[in-house]
Design a protein around this motif. Structure first.
Motif, mmCIF file in Angstrom:
data_model
loop_
_atom_site.group_PDB
_atom_site.id
_atom_site.type_symbol
_atom_site.label_atom_id
_atom_site.label_comp_id
_atom_site.label_asym_id
_atom_site.label_seq_id
_atom_site.Cartn_x
_atom_site.Cartn_y
_atom_site.Cartn_z
ATOM 1 N N HIS A 235 0.829 -1.191 0.000
ATOM 2 C CA HIS A 235 0.000 0.000 0.000
ATOM 3 C C HIS A 235 0.872 1.251 0.000
ATOM 4 O O HIS A 235 1.848 1.328 0.731
ATOM 5 C CB HIS A 235 -0.904 -0.003 1.238
ATOM 6 C CG HIS A 235 -1.760 1.230 1.318
ATOM 7 N ND1 HIS A 235 -2.813 1.437 0.463
ATOM 8 C CD2 HIS A 235 -1.690 2.316 2.121
ATOM 9 C CE1 HIS A 235 -3.370 2.607 0.735
ATOM 10 N NE2 HIS A 235 -2.701 3.153 1.741
ATOM 11 N N PHE A 236 0.530 2.185 -0.855
ATOM 12 C CA PHE A 236 1.271 3.439 -0.892
ATOM 13 C C PHE A 236 0.324 4.581 -0.568
ATOM 14 O O PHE A 236 -0.881 4.491 -0.812
ATOM 15 C CB PHE A 236 1.897 3.651 -2.274
ATOM 16 C CG PHE A 236 2.806 2.549 -2.688
ATOM 17 C CD1 PHE A 236 4.010 2.341 -2.029
ATOM 18 C CD2 PHE A 236 2.454 1.681 -3.712
ATOM 19 C CE1 PHE A 236 4.851 1.303 -2.401
ATOM 20 C CE2 PHE A 236 3.287 0.642 -4.091
ATOM 21 C CZ PHE A 236 4.484 0.448 -3.432
ATOM 22 N N LYS A 237 0.893 5.667 -0.084
ATOM 23 C CA LYS A 237 0.036 6.801 0.300
ATOM 24 C C LYS A 237 -0.608 7.429 -0.920
ATOM 25 O O LYS A 237 -1.672 8.026 -0.838
ATOM 26 C CB LYS A 237 0.855 7.843 1.065
ATOM 27 C CG LYS A 237 1.256 7.365 2.459
ATOM 28 C CD LYS A 237 2.110 8.413 3.158
ATOM 29 C CE LYS A 237 2.567 7.901 4.524
ATOM 30 N NZ LYS A 237 3.715 8.674 5.022
ATOM 31 N N MET A 238 0.087 7.324 -2.049
ATOM 32 C CA MET A 238 -0.489 7.866 -3.271
ATOM 33 C C MET A 238 -0.054 6.992 -4.447
ATOM 34 O O MET A 238 1.106 6.595 -4.549
ATOM 35 C CB MET A 238 0.006 9.304 -3.497
ATOM 36 C CG MET A 238 -0.385 9.848 -4.860
ATOM 37 S SD MET A 238 0.218 11.534 -5.114
ATOM 38 C CE MET A 238 -0.244 11.766 -6.830
ATOM 39 N N ALA B 295 -7.661 16.491 -1.875
ATOM 40 C CA ALA B 295 -7.101 15.146 -1.979
ATOM 41 C C ALA B 295 -7.206 14.413 -0.650
ATOM 42 O O ALA B 295 -6.994 15.006 0.408
ATOM 43 C CB ALA B 295 -5.642 15.247 -2.412
ATOM 44 N N VAL B 296 -7.551 13.146 -0.727
ATOM 45 C CA VAL B 296 -7.505 12.298 0.467
ATOM 46 C C VAL B 296 -6.104 11.718 0.531
ATOM 47 O O VAL B 296 -5.761 10.762 -0.162
ATOM 48 C CB VAL B 296 -8.548 11.169 0.396
ATOM 49 C CG1 VAL B 296 -8.511 10.337 1.668
ATOM 50 C CG2 VAL B 296 -9.929 11.730 0.137
ATOM 51 N N TYR B 297 -5.249 12.361 1.326
ATOM 52 C CA TYR B 297 -3.860 11.940 1.397
ATOM 53 C C TYR B 297 -3.451 11.858 2.845
ATOM 54 O O TYR B 297 -3.695 12.806 3.580
ATOM 55 C CB TYR B 297 -2.956 12.907 0.623
ATOM 56 C CG TYR B 297 -1.503 12.496 0.657
ATOM 57 C CD1 TYR B 297 -0.990 11.630 -0.302
ATOM 58 C CD2 TYR B 297 -0.656 12.938 1.680
ATOM 59 C CE1 TYR B 297 0.325 11.224 -0.246
ATOM 60 C CE2 TYR B 297 0.657 12.533 1.734
ATOM 61 C CZ TYR B 297 1.154 11.677 0.777
ATOM 62 O OH TYR B 297 2.461 11.269 0.828
ATOM 63 N N PRO B 298 -2.816 10.780 3.282
ATOM 64 C CA PRO B 298 -2.557 9.546 2.542
ATOM 65 C C PRO B 298 -3.830 8.754 2.255
ATOM 66 O O PRO B 298 -4.794 8.858 3.007
ATOM 67 C CB PRO B 298 -1.645 8.769 3.490
ATOM 68 C CG PRO B 298 -1.909 9.320 4.839
ATOM 69 C CD PRO B 298 -2.323 10.739 4.657
ATOM 70 N N ALA B 299 -3.779 7.982 1.199
ATOM 71 C CA ALA B 299 -4.925 7.157 0.846
ATOM 72 C C ALA B 299 -5.143 6.112 1.925
ATOM 73 O O ALA B 299 -4.186 5.489 2.371
ATOM 74 C CB ALA B 299 -4.669 6.466 -0.495
ATOM 75 N N PRO B 300 -6.397 5.942 2.377
ATOM 76 C CA PRO B 300 -6.640 4.910 3.386
ATOM 77 C C PRO B 300 -6.409 3.511 2.808
ATOM 78 O O PRO B 300 -6.701 3.276 1.649
ATOM 79 C CB PRO B 300 -8.110 5.114 3.748
ATOM 80 C CG PRO B 300 -8.710 5.842 2.597
ATOM 81 C CD PRO B 300 -7.625 6.647 1.973
ATOM 82 N N ALA B 301 -5.842 2.634 3.615
ATOM 83 C CA ALA B 301 -5.636 1.249 3.161
ATOM 84 C C ALA B 301 -6.996 0.592 2.974
ATOM 85 O O ALA B 301 -7.924 0.849 3.733
ATOM 86 C CB ALA B 301 -4.805 0.491 4.186
ATOM 87 N N GLN B 302 -7.098 -0.224 1.950
ATOM 88 C CA GLN B 302 -8.396 -0.867 1.662
ATOM 89 C C GLN B 302 -8.541 -2.146 2.476
ATOM 90 O O GLN B 302 -7.729 -3.020 2.404
ATOM 91 C CB GLN B 302 -8.461 -1.202 0.165
ATOM 92 C CG GLN B 302 -8.581 0.033 -0.676
ATOM 93 C CD GLN B 302 -9.870 0.772 -0.478
ATOM 94 O OE1 GLN B 302 -10.936 0.245 -0.762
ATOM 95 N NE2 GLN B 302 -9.809 1.988 0.047
#
Lengths: 235, 417, 309, 293
Positions: B260-263, B410-417
């Motif tokens: 998983h990456f933040k973006m 922007a939703v940063y960092p992207a939430p982990a799915q």
């Protein structure tokens, strides 16, 4: 000069992988001589011819033709030096006419101009000169194979089982042809199963067994030699 | 078998005759107004460019259908409306075939207007031919940097800017977000490599050096080990520049790898969202970034033609399908041609080109601002940066940068799915 | 060999027909690109025929030489400013060099040779199009030599290359050297025993064929003048050359010319009329050809006892 | 170090799967002495079969495996008898079949294109488990492990077939010498047709997992898969199906190491390996190839 044989093999050895098919073969042939090579299947007769003609490469030893080493020469150069051969299963250029088959050898293998018609006549194919080699009978193809060898003006001819499948009168004609070639000064090494046929054309034979030379001398003596008998009976 | 050959011969001859007949139709453009305006173009029904090329072609065809319903397009040089006819050949994504077909359009069909196939590769071979025959090549999506190196009257990129400038906004967004650790992976082809280069230069100007910067073959289809290599650099943002199949493989591998990456940024969700969603799944696309393109972003105020929303409505009504970016690009090409014909005082290629130059900077279509330079390059609308945010069963596009176009943050960092 | 003079006359007639046809055709048919591409494929089919038809080695990666020629020519144009014809010859020499490097492939038999050659062409393609070579080849960005763009001159040059290639095929067919080649093709060992230097003959044919492909590639690049690596390295080029040559009949002079001429016309015709079924028709045609006409069109003439060059 | 380990484990898994991709081509070559240039297109058909089952019938894509076998029989058996005996009688079966199968490849690709369009299609990730399984601390997606398990089963099954069944014995006899086999009373065409069917079925089974291993399936992927398969079986050695496993592993590990350390050159791997191996050891890692003169 005259004491020097045309061809001399010295300690020739040939291996296929770990299997030794020729052990330390040493013998020689002189101009005009017919040497017979006999032995059971798998004894190394054809391999010997293949090694001399360059189709196979010996692993060690020397092959001297007129005193010059030819062991690692390519096939075509050996052919141009004056060594040629026929094949047990004739390898003609099947889509080319009988005449063209001879012309290939005359063009590439011979030093001097060759009378193609004379050769076709000699091998009895003059009437079939325009037919594709593939349409000739097996016996005619054998003769064509021999003719192809003759067209290179050879001084040493290696003949591999030319007699198989011929009727007595055809055998007689071949015997006469080979003898006349020898009379012209061509040396011949003849591999043959038909001992009676061989007996007619040669007085010296070499008997091979499992890649070793068992005997060298006349055919009559050979048949009395215990090693030879053992080899043929499989003892 | 002889019969078979005879058939082949007959087919051959018939084909030749048929094409000969077809060819004789478009000849003779004289001072008198032609009864029909011929527009020649190519498309690829198979091969690597098929998906994109057919989209663009459909858009152009849709435009032709629309104007013909109105009795044709107005041609200023003749002061009347003339119906348009599209002559299109299939180049199967092959440049060799494209070469002969461009020539076919120019010399045999003698089309009035010449429009290139999709993309730089299939456009490239048409450029010298068009120039040789003094035809203006209208280039919807061929954006190779090589094309626009000197002044020309015979080339105009009308629908998308050169790929070299695509990532400028993205670069500024990354710098603005103060993201320091950035990995860039790109396919080694003109389209992707030129973007990677621009992005790298933009970032370095802002003092950020990518922690990973590598090209991979365009045929790359498995990114699992590559992703792991990238992850080893601990990047916050991973930017992948590829074609659609690469983006699909990349995003699928990413979602199944457990990394998983933040973006995460890829190109094609912004252009072919349906295709990407179908192949990658809405979940794997959630919170990833892309260049949003029309119709995912809307141009409200236009100076010519329908605005984006109106076009989407029309297209849906007519075709029973959602338009994608390439449909828009193809349609936009038609619109630009239409505007050009309405303003060009003479019916000549040079006059057409002059009309385009005059339109430049003053025209806005559903695709955004139209602006070309004297080399034929498109400098109009720069792509913005968008993020796909979960909405219902799918994702919706939120433009997050630049500010003046943003529809959200922007939703940063992207939430982990 | 009795027909040598008759054969020579025949060869001259073929060359003259080609020359007249391709000089005259642009006067009656305006799409010069179609004619140019047709000549390109005729020359490629003929060049491939040199090696496949006369030695039995099928160079599946033939396009590698074509692409090498195209790039070498373009690089010379870009960096040296030599006259473009010299650059085209440079393309031929570059392909010759590649042929020399790949010479050891001739030790392989049948399918191994074809595939190893294919691999070699892919390697050249990937190296040329790699970003690391951008300063030289343009890498993935393609190359542009539109400063020398000259469709008519390059058309003439392609005609010359086509004539040269066809003359070479006629030489292979009619000369003493060609007699050895035919013998070697039918039975390499007997040919060697008959005195033919088969290793050298094969290498000569291979290098000649490679050089020709390089020249064709050079002229093709000159004609295109803006292109990406795929345009000159796509496997389709090898495949078309093979299919065209086979359709006409390999090992002859007129076979590949007929094959490329007819089949390319067919290609261009269905490409214009029913493109959606193009690939299907083409694929089916190939299947039928192999099953029912494996020795090509010329075999129909041979069956009627017509003399075929 | 972690990178190296990950690349090695990944390379082994990827390589095992690509052994399955290549093995059908090799079996067909070994038995028929013909190169099935449509091999990649048969793999592609397997992928589309699984896609149809999954998207239209809602079945798990693994049901594509029996479908691939059925397809192999329905296509392979008639195709063999329609073209192969005829080709065997021609003057150059090896080269003519090369071209014939190219034509077949074109037909398959064209039909697929007409039916499915040019778009990419893929299969749901969750169908083969959406987690990760680790070995030596290296995590790989479940779908990889399923693909590898199926590959091992298929290759193992083929090995058992060849080594311990009567048909398999006859198959090996034909591989060794077709004419000799015929004289010993083996129905060469029947045995070879079965091998052809098995070859196509294995290609189809590989195709089921292609969407997982290479992202998606589309009509145009066949050609690339054929060339990669070639490289793999030559590295192993033509005509020796088990050599394919060696070839697959060399390819997989080589590719993954290149991806890790020299990413932009990774597509050279199969071709460079092929060329080097063919020149140094023309027989491949396990076989023979040099012509006699």
């Amino acid at each position: 000069m005259s004491s020097e044989p045309l061809l001399r093999l010295e300690n020739i050895e040939k291996r296929f992988g770990g299997l030794i098919v020729l052990h330390e073969q040493s013998f020689s042939v002189s101009a005009g001589e017919i040497l017979g090579l006999v032995g059971p299947n798998g004894s190394g007769k054809t391999t010997t011819i293949n090694v001399i003609s360059g189709v196979l490469r010996a692993n060690s030893g020397r092959i001297l033709f007129e005193g010059k080493e030819i062991r690692n020469q390519p096939i075509f150069r050996i052919a141009r030096l004056g060594i040629n051969r026929s094949f047990q299963v004739p390898k003609c250029f099947r889509a080319m006419s009988a005449r063209e088959n001879i012309e290939v050898a005359a063009t590439f293998g011979a030093h001097a101009p060759v009378d193609v018609d004379a050769i076709l006549d000699e091998i009895g194919l003059l009437r079939h000169a325009g037919e594709p080699a593939g349409s000739l009978t097996v016996n005619q193809q054998k003769m064509l194979d021999l003719g192809r060898a003759l067209a290179t003006n050879p001084r040493l001819l290696l003949i591999d089982e030319i007699g198989a499948g011929l009727n007595p009168s055809e055998l007689g004609a071949i015997a006469a042809l080979l003898k006349s070639l020898a009379a012209r000064g061509i040396a011949l090494i003849v591999v043959e199963h038909l001992l009676e046929f061989l007996n007619r054309i040669t007085d010296r034979v070499i008997v091979l067994g499992a890649g070793r030379m068992l005997f060298e001398g006349s055919l009559a003596e050979a048949s009395r030699h215990p090693d030879v008998v053992a080899a043929f009976i499989g003892g | 078998m002889r019969k078979f050959l005879k058939h082949a011969w007959t087919a051959c001859a018939a084909g030749a005759v048929a094409s000969g007949l077809a060819l004789s139709g478009g000849a003779a453009q004289a001072a008198n107004a032609p009864s029909v305006l011929t527009i020649g173009t190519l498309y690829a029904s198979s091969g690597p460019f098929a998906v994109a090329s057919k989209g663009q072609f459909e858009g152009l065809q849709y435009w032709a259908d629309t104007v013909n319903k109105d009795g044709g397009t107005y041609v200023k040089a003749f002061k009347k409306k003339i119906p348009v006819k599209i002559i299109a050949y299939d180049d199967q994504s092959s440049t060799a075939t494209a070469t002969t077909l461009y020539n076919q359009l120019i010399t045999q069909d003698q089309v009035n207007i010449l429009i290139a196939d999709f993309g730089s590769v299939l456009t490239s071979v048409g450029i010298p031919l068009a120039a040789e025959h003094k035809m203006l090549l209208i280039d919807p999506t061929g954006s190779g940097a090589n094309f626009f190196t000197k002044k020309t009257d015979y080339l105009a990129d009308v629908s998308i800017p050169s790929s070299t400038v695509w990532p400028l906004t993205l670069g500024h967004f990354l710098l603005g977000q103060k993201i320091q650790r950035i990995a860039i992976i790109y396919d080694s082809n003109d389209f992707d490599a030129s973007q990677a280069e621009t992005l790298k230069a933009t970032l370095e100007k802002g003092g950020v050096k990518p922690v990973y910067y590598h090209g991979v073959p365009t045929s790359e289809s498995n990114y699992t080990v590559l992703l792991h290599t990238i992850a080893a650099q601990n990047p916050d943002a991973v930017i992948e520049f590829g074609y659609a199949p690469n983006d699909i493989a990349f995003l699928r591998n990413l979602s199944s790898s457990g990394l998983h990456f933040k973006m995460t940024f890829t190109i094609f969700p912004g252009q072919l969202l349906d295709l990407m969603t179908k192949n990658v799944g809405a979940k794997a696309l959630a919170y990833t970034y892309t260049y949003p393109t029309p119709p995912l972003v809307q141009t409200q105020k236009v100076t010519y033609g329908p605005n984006t929303a109106a076009f989407v409505e029309q297209f849906k009504a007519a075709k029973n399908a959602e338009p994608n970016f390439l449909d828009v690009a193809g349609y936009n090409t038609g619109l630009v041609v239409q505007d050009m014909l309405e303003t060009a005082p003479a019916f000549t290629q040079l006059s057409f080109h002059q009309a385009l130059m005059d339109m430049s900077g003053k025209t806005t279509t559903l695709l955004g601002d139209f602006k070309i330079n004297e080399n034929g390059a498109q400098l109009g609308e720069l792509f913005s940066v968008g993020q796909l945010v979960p909405s219902g069963n799918g994702n919706k596009m939120v433009v997050v940068y630049p500010k003046e176009k943003a529809t959200g943050t922007a939703v940063y960092p992207a939430p982990a799915q | 060999m009795r027909n040598a003079t008759g054969g020579t006359r025949y060869a001259v007639a073929v060359l003259a027909t080609l020359a007249v046809a391709f000089v005259a055709l642009p006067q009656v048919y305006g799409n010069q690109s179609v004619l140019f591409t047709m000549m390109t494929y005729m020359a490629l089919a003929q060049g491939l025929n040199l090696v496949y038809g006369f030695t039995g080695y099928l160079p599946f990666g033939y396009v590698g030489f074509f692409g090498t020629g195209a790039y070498a020519c373009s690089i010379l144009v870009t960096f040296t400013g030599l006259p473009v014809l010299l650059c085209v010859i440079g393309g031929g020499l570059a392909a010759l060099l590649i042929g020399l490097i790949l010479g050891p492939l001739l030790r392989l038999s049948g399918a191994y040779f074809s595939i190893a050659n294919l691999a070699a062409s892919q390697i050249i393609y990937y190296v040329v199009s790699n970003e690391a070579l951008k300063p030289l080849t343009g890498g993935p960005y393609g190359i542009k030599i539109d400063q020398v763009f000259a469709p008519t001159a390059s058309y003439a040059a392609m005609l010359v290359v086509l004539l040269l290639t066809t003359a070479l095929a006629a030489y292979f067919r009619l000369s003493r050297f060609g007699l050895g080649l035919r013998a070697m093709h039918q039975n390499p060992i007997s040919a060697a025993v008959a005195g033919v230097n088969i290793v050298r003959a094969r290498l000569v044919v291979w290098l000649v064929s490679a050089t020709v492909a390089g020249l064709i590639g050079g002229v093709y690049a000159w004609n295109l003048s803006v292109f990406y690596p795929d345009a000159v390295f796509t496997l389709e080029i090898s495949v078309f050359a093979i299919v065209f040559a086979l359709f006409g009949g390999v090992g002859t002079v007129i076979g590949p010319l007929l094959g490329a001429g007819l089949l390319y016309t067919f290609y261009a015709a269905i490409g214009v009329s029913t493109p959606q079924y193009f690939q299907l028709l083409y694929g089916s045609l190939i299947v039928f050809l192999v099953l029912f006409l494996p020795n090509g069109l010329v075999s129909l003439l041979v069956r009627r006892k017509l003399h075929v060059l | 170090m972690a990178l190296l380990e990950y690349a090695l484990v990944g390379g082994i898994l990827y390589g095992v799967f690509f052994s399955l991709v290549g093995i059908g081509l090799n079996l067909v070559f070994g038995v028929m002495r013909m190169i099935n240039l449509a091999h990649g297109q048969f793999i592609m058909l397997g992928g589309f079969g699984a896609y149809l089952l999954s998207s239209h019938l809602g079945l798990n894509p693994v049901f594509g495996i029996p479908l691939a076998v059925a397809g192999g029989i329905v296509i392979g058996w008639p195709l063999y008898y329609a073209v192969v005996p005829r080709l065997q009688r021609s003057n150059d079966p090896e080269m003519l079949s090369f071209i014939l199968f190219f034509g077949i490849a074109q037909v398959i690709e064209a039909v697929t294109l007409l039916v499915f369009g040019a778009d990419q299609h893929s299969l749901p990730d969750s169908a083969l488990g959406s987690g990760n399984i680790g070995v030596l601390g290296q995590d790989f997606p479940d779908s990889w492990w399923v693909a590898v398990a199926v590959s091992v089963l298929c290759i193992g099954g083929l090995y058992l077939y060849l080594s311990s069944t009567r048909l398999g014995f006859a198959t090996r006899a034909i591989m060794a010498d077709r004419d000799e086999a015929r004289t010993t009373g083996i129905d060469v065409d029947r045995v070879a047709a079965i091998a052809f069917v098995i070859g196509l079925s294995l290609a189809g089974i590989a195709g089921v997992f292609v969407p997982y291993m290479v992202g998606s399936v589309s009509p145009s992927i066949g050609g690339g898969l054929t060339t990669t398969s070639f490289a793999i079986i030559i590295i192993g050695s033509l005509g020796n199906p088990l050599g394919t496993v060696v070839g697959g592993l060399v390819f997989g590990i080589g590719t993954m190491l290149m991806q890790t350390y020299y990413a932009s050159w990774s597509n050279l791997v199969p071709y460079a390996l092929l060329l080097v191996i063919v020149l140094i050891r023309p027989s491949g890692l396990l076989g023979k190839a040099v012509r006699s003169a």
